[in-house]
Design a protein around this motif. Structure first.
Motif, PDB file in Angstrom:
ATOM      1  N   MET A 186      17.507  86.815 -14.213  1.00  0.00           N
ATOM      2  CA  MET A 186      17.929  85.975 -13.095  1.00  0.00           C
ATOM      3  C   MET A 186      18.446  86.818 -11.933  1.00  0.00           C
ATOM      4  O   MET A 186      18.137  86.553 -10.764  1.00  0.00           O
ATOM      5  CB  MET A 186      19.020  84.998 -13.544  1.00  0.00           C
ATOM      6  CG  MET A 186      18.565  83.905 -14.485  1.00  0.00           C
ATOM      7  SD  MET A 186      17.241  82.876 -13.793  1.00  0.00           S
ATOM      8  CE  MET A 186      15.833  83.588 -14.631  1.00  0.00           C
ATOM      9  N   VAL A 226      26.076  86.746 -11.626  1.00  0.00           N
ATOM     10  CA  VAL A 226      25.108  85.891 -12.314  1.00  0.00           C
ATOM     11  C   VAL A 226      25.677  85.671 -13.710  1.00  0.00           C
ATOM     12  O   VAL A 226      25.630  86.547 -14.574  1.00  0.00           O
ATOM     13  CB  VAL A 226      23.711  86.521 -12.377  1.00  0.00           C
ATOM     14  CG1 VAL A 226      22.771  85.644 -13.201  1.00  0.00           C
ATOM     15  CG2 VAL A 226      23.146  86.686 -10.972  1.00  0.00           C
ATOM     16  N   THR A 258      18.026  87.202 -20.282  1.00  0.00           N
ATOM     17  CA  THR A 258      17.818  86.200 -19.246  1.00  0.00           C
ATOM     18  C   THR A 258      18.782  86.372 -18.080  1.00  0.00           C
ATOM     19  O   THR A 258      18.402  86.191 -16.918  1.00  0.00           O
ATOM     20  CB  THR A 258      17.955  84.784 -19.830  1.00  0.00           C
ATOM     21  OG1 THR A 258      17.093  84.657 -20.961  1.00  0.00           O
ATOM     22  CG2 THR A 258      17.557  83.736 -18.804  1.00  0.00           C
ATOM     23  N   THR A 306       8.495  81.522  -8.908  1.00  0.00           N
ATOM     24  CA  THR A 306       9.666  81.369  -9.770  1.00  0.00           C
ATOM     25  C   THR A 306       9.406  80.304 -10.827  1.00  0.00           C
ATOM     26  O   THR A 306       9.713  80.500 -12.019  1.00  0.00           O
ATOM     27  CB  THR A 306      10.900  80.968  -8.948  1.00  0.00           C
ATOM     28  OG1 THR A 306      11.138  81.962  -7.950  1.00  0.00           O
ATOM     29  CG2 THR A 306      12.134  80.840  -9.826  1.00  0.00           C
ATOM     30  N   MET A 337      20.912  78.002 -12.195  1.00  0.00           N
ATOM     31  CA  MET A 337      19.609  78.550 -11.833  1.00  0.00           C
ATOM     32  C   MET A 337      18.524  78.173 -12.843  1.00  0.00           C
ATOM     33  O   MET A 337      17.465  77.698 -12.481  1.00  0.00           O
ATOM     34  CB  MET A 337      19.707  80.073 -11.700  1.00  0.00           C
ATOM     35  CG  MET A 337      20.606  80.516 -10.548  1.00  0.00           C
ATOM     36  SD  MET A 337      20.908  82.294 -10.490  1.00  0.00           S
ATOM     37  CE  MET A 337      19.300  82.910 -10.019  1.00  0.00           C
TER      38      MET A 337
END
Length: 321
Positions: free
Chosen positions: A41, A86, A37, A277, A115
């Motif tokens: 992102m 991130v 993940t 998204t 996010m």
């Protein structure tokens, strides 16, 4: 996040647009291997930044040591807005209490915005006979210390989720750490380990394909993508307080100009509001989790305190080797 806070922050963010733009390639450091993940992102964010800022935006996977190696690299980077992290719950919350020799501190990073947020799922290899959470806990009790579980790295959400589950149920299993969620899932699918408690956002496709058997989710509520999976806290009294949601968001090195922080925050807001998204997040079993820098900073502090108590209760301390 609170609507009032978002409303108050919006004018400031709008004014900041155009106040800062990168002058060279933007590097998005993902402190994990591809296919997890965190990586997803970073790769969703890169094209939005490139289109918005008119400069190349490249994803740089720097995996290892539960995300702390990539994080340390960002902390050392020039704080000019051209290096973005991130991050996630592991290196940005759990790590501060878990690792004795962590090479960075919370104040060396500026939280920009969350996010995506989503639960973990308890998954077993099809060879494991249990089909419910209570059956699996009993299977663990019948085989103390004999089962192995994979994690996406020491100190990551899946690692501590499994630790907390064992604390609450009085069970024992052995962690096998990998350099990201992708390699960990390959180990589970291949039967190299017997179970995992890891991000639903990463695992949903393998669950749907029947490559692993999911028994429950770690969140307090069911997940819309796999509503048949019960929250683990509802399955047995010992797990009544069990509630875990994992998260992934952006950080910048401390000292980055406020205009750059606000511009990245605004770009993330644009990304999270895009229908494409939102569809992608829904497919993954996650939800958008935008927040202002102040809201995200408060959230990260609360998560750091929460997981610190789990680590201390376990007496779990590790060195980054």
């Amino acid at each position: 996040m609170g609507g009032l806070a978002l409303g108050l922050a919006a004018p400031r963010t709008i004014r900041a647009q155009g106040a800062w733009r990168p002058t060279q390639t933007v590097r998005i450091v993902v402190p994990a291997a591809a296919a997890g993940t965190t990586d997803i992102m970073g790769r969703l964010l890169a094209p939005v930044l490139q289109e918005r800022w008119g400069q190349p935006a490249v994803v740089d996977n720097k995996s290892g040591a539960g995300g702390t190696l990539g994080t340390a690299e960002v902390v050392r980077a020039k704080p000019d807005g051209h290096t973005i992290l991130v991050g996630n719950i592991g290196p940005q919350a759990i790590a501060y209490s878990l690792f004795r020799n962590l090479p960075y501190r919370p104040e060396q990073l500026v939280p920009v915005s969350n996010m995506i947020r989503g639960p973990n799922a308890l998954m077993v290899h099809p060879s494991v006979p249990a089909r419910t959470v209570p059956e699996f806990i009993q299977y663990l009790k019948d085989n103390p210390g004999k089962l192995n579980y994979c994690t996406s790295g020491p100190g990551q959400s899946g690692h501590l989720s499994a630790v907390w589950m064992q604390q609450l149920t009085g069970t024992q299993a052995t962690a096998v750490h990998f350099r990201g969620a992708g390699p960990a899932m390959l180990a589970l699918v291949g039967g190299d380990v017997q179970f995992a408690v890891d991000n639903l956002t990463t695992a949903v496709e393998q669950i749907r394909a029947g490559k692993v058997r999911a028994l429950g989710v770690t969140s307090a509520e069911r997940n819309a993508q796999i509503p048949e999976l019960p929250p683990m806290r509802e399955t047995m009294p010992e797990l009544a307080e069990y509630d875990v949601s994992t998260w992934f968001g952006a950080f910048l090195p401390a000292g980055t100009p406020e205009a750059a922080v606000l511009e990245l925050n605004a770009a993330i807001k644009v990304l999270l509001e895009m229908p494409a998204t939102q569809r992608r997040f829904a497919e993954m079993g996650g939800v958008p989790a935008y927040g202002t820098p102040a809201e995200y900073a408060a959230f990260v502090r609360a998560e750091t305190e929460k997981w610190g108590s789990v680590v201390r209760r376990e007496g779990l301390q590790m060195d980054i080797g």
